[in-house]
Write a protein that holds these residues in place. Structure first.
Motif, PDB file in Angstrom:
ATOM      1  N   GLY A  70       0.828  -1.183   0.000  1.00 52.94           N
ATOM      2  CA  GLY A  70       0.000   0.000   0.000  1.00 52.94           C
ATOM      3  C   GLY A  70       0.868   1.240   0.000  1.00 52.94           C
ATOM      4  O   GLY A  70       2.101   1.144   0.101  1.00 52.94           O
ATOM      5  N   PRO A  71       0.249   2.418  -0.074  1.00 50.76           N
ATOM      6  CA  PRO A  71       1.042   3.660  -0.147  1.00 50.76           C
ATOM      7  C   PRO A  71       1.976   3.870   1.036  1.00 50.76           C
ATOM      8  O   PRO A  71       3.152   4.199   0.851  1.00 50.76           O
ATOM      9  N   ASN A  72       1.481   3.651   2.264  1.00 49.52           N
ATOM     10  CA  ASN A  72       2.330   3.875   3.442  1.00 49.52           C
ATOM     11  C   ASN A  72       3.445   2.849   3.545  1.00 49.52           C
ATOM     12  O   ASN A  72       4.609   3.190   3.778  1.00 49.52           O
ATOM     13  N   GLY A  73       3.092   1.572   3.371  1.00 49.67           N
ATOM     14  CA  GLY A  73       4.107   0.528   3.427  1.00 49.67           C
ATOM     15  C   GLY A  73       5.124   0.680   2.319  1.00 49.67           C
ATOM     16  O   GLY A  73       6.324   0.454   2.523  1.00 49.67           O
ATOM     17  N   GLY A  74       4.645   1.066   1.132  1.00 48.29           N
ATOM     18  CA  GLY A  74       5.555   1.266   0.012  1.00 48.29           C
ATOM     19  C   GLY A  74       6.527   2.398   0.262  1.00 48.29           C
ATOM     20  O   GLY A  74       7.715   2.303  -0.076  1.00 48.29           O
ATOM     21  N   LEU A  75       6.058   3.477   0.889  1.00 51.20           N
ATOM     22  CA  LEU A  75       6.935   4.609   1.152  1.00 51.20           C
ATOM     23  C   LEU A  75       7.997   4.251   2.180  1.00 51.20           C
ATOM     24  O   LEU A  75       9.172   4.600   2.016  1.00 51.20           O
ATOM     25  N   VAL A  76       7.587   3.526   3.224  1.00 52.67           N
ATOM     26  CA  VAL A  76       8.564   3.096   4.230  1.00 52.67           C
ATOM     27  C   VAL A  76       9.612   2.187   3.586  1.00 52.67           C
ATOM     28  O   VAL A  76      10.810   2.307   3.865  1.00 52.67           O
ATOM     29  N   PHE A  77       9.163   1.287   2.697  1.00 53.43           N
ATOM     30  CA  PHE A  77      10.112   0.407   2.007  1.00 53.43           C
ATOM     31  C   PHE A  77      11.108   1.229   1.185  1.00 53.43           C
ATOM     32  O   PHE A  77      12.311   0.938   1.191  1.00 53.43           O
ATOM     33  N   CYS A  78      10.609   2.251   0.473  1.00 52.16           N
ATOM     34  CA  CYS A  78      11.486   3.085  -0.346  1.00 52.16           C
ATOM     35  C   CYS A  78      12.548   3.769   0.498  1.00 52.16           C
ATOM     36  O   CYS A  78      13.727   3.839   0.113  1.00 52.16           O
ATOM     37  N   MET A  79      12.138   4.270   1.666  1.00 50.02           N
ATOM     38  CA  MET A  79      13.096   4.960   2.527  1.00 50.02           C
ATOM     39  C   MET A  79      14.100   3.984   3.128  1.00 50.02           C
ATOM     40  O   MET A  79      15.278   4.307   3.295  1.00 50.02           O
ATOM     41  N   GLU A  80      13.648   2.781   3.453  1.00 49.12           N
ATOM     42  CA  GLU A  80      14.574   1.756   3.936  1.00 49.12           C
ATOM     43  C   GLU A  80      15.559   1.355   2.832  1.00 49.12           C
ATOM     44  O   GLU A  80      16.737   1.091   3.097  1.00 49.12           O
ATOM     45  N   TYR A  81      15.074   1.330   1.610  1.00 43.37           N
ATOM     46  CA  TYR A  81      15.949   1.024   0.466  1.00 43.37           C
ATOM     47  C   TYR A  81      17.006   2.123   0.304  1.00 43.37           C
ATOM     48  O   TYR A  81      18.172   1.831  -0.003  1.00 43.37           O
TER      49      TYR A  81
END
Length: 270
Positions: A70-81
């Motif tokens: 989802g949008p929130n989980g995807g954004l957190v993943f991007c920042m972790e990446y």
């Protein structure tokens, strides 16, 4: 060599990108070299030039499409990446190491309150010898409700404790509070350096008695830390923008390492 950057954080819709646009325009008019860094993988449109863009590394659309987040989980993943590939950020910054950086960040509060993603980004920039200031944006419309204002103060305090950098907390959109300038200034003045006891009376009068102990606990927390105060920002007023920028420059000691210029040399160059 000391380098300088401000990290612009805060909730979604608080005016971070508008602030970056205003600061960039102000600096451009004063012939001051600045570069804007976009660290929001969900960003789409900008009204100012972007020198470094996280979307060249990863975008929210990539995470949502490939991982079904989802949008929130995807954004957190991007920042972790990003954290896993901070060398990419370092390589990009190398091209602008002599310039002042304005880093526009995502609006997910958890990145600044309890996840260590932005903390690692901050620590990495500090290792690159950057003097940093976090600029926390809060919508000034929140002050019309004391409970929402307390929530905003707690968000600022949480980020200050988590990131452990100098902070300048900004009340954005001050020009939208009301049309009358005197009335607006009177309304805002009590919130720039919040008088918690006075605000508590308003909160207790407008919430159920069963929350009074919680209200008192929050009041005590804010009072004992006594770390959060605000500067107003009206992006339609160049003096307001200049005042905010001067506070940030003072915080990061911008320009203090510059060699004094001989007045005679200035006259020769005019």
């Amino acid at each position: 060599m000391v380098k300088y950057a401000q990290i612009v954080i805060g909730p979604a819709g608080s005016g971070k990108s508008t602030y970056c646009e205003a600061i960039h325009r102000h600096c451009e008019l004063s012939k001051r070299p600045v570069h804007v860094v976009n660290l929001d993988p969900a960003a789409e449109h900008f009204n100012y030039p972007i020198s470094i863009d996280i979307r060249d590394l990863i975008s929210l659309d990539d995470a949502v499409e490939e991982l079904n987040y989802g949008p929130n989980g995807g954004l957190v993943f991007c920042m972790e990446y990003l954290v896993e590939n901070l060398h990419w950020l370092g390589d990009q910054i190398d091209d602008y190491e002599n310039d002042y950086l304005i880093i526009d960040c995502p609006g997910q509060i958890e990145l600044y309150s309890h996840l260590n993603v932005m903390k690692k980004v901050v620590e990495y920039l500090q290792k690159l010898n950057y003097n940093l200031c976090c600029v926390y944006m809060i919508d000034s419309l929140m002050i019309k409700d004391a409970t929402r204002f307390f929530s905003g103060v707690l968000m600022c305090l949480s980020a200050m404790i988590q990131l452990e950098t100098p902070h300048i907390n900004i009340m954005s959109k001050c020009d939208l509070i009301c049309k009358d300038e005197d009335e607006r200034n009177k309304l805002l003045s009590s919130f720039f350096d919040p008088q918690v006891d006075e605000l508590m009376l308003d909160i207790n009068n407008n919430t159920s008695g069963k929350y009074r102990a919680l209200n008192e606990a929050i009041s005590t927390l804010i009072t004992e830390y006594s770390m959060v105060s605000f500067l107003p920002l009206d992006i339609t007023d160049e003096d307001s923008i200049s005042l905010v920028l001067s506070h940030i420059d003072h915080t990061i000691q911008y320009g203090e390492a510059e060699e004094p210029v001989d007045p005679d040399q200035i006259e020769q160059n005019m």
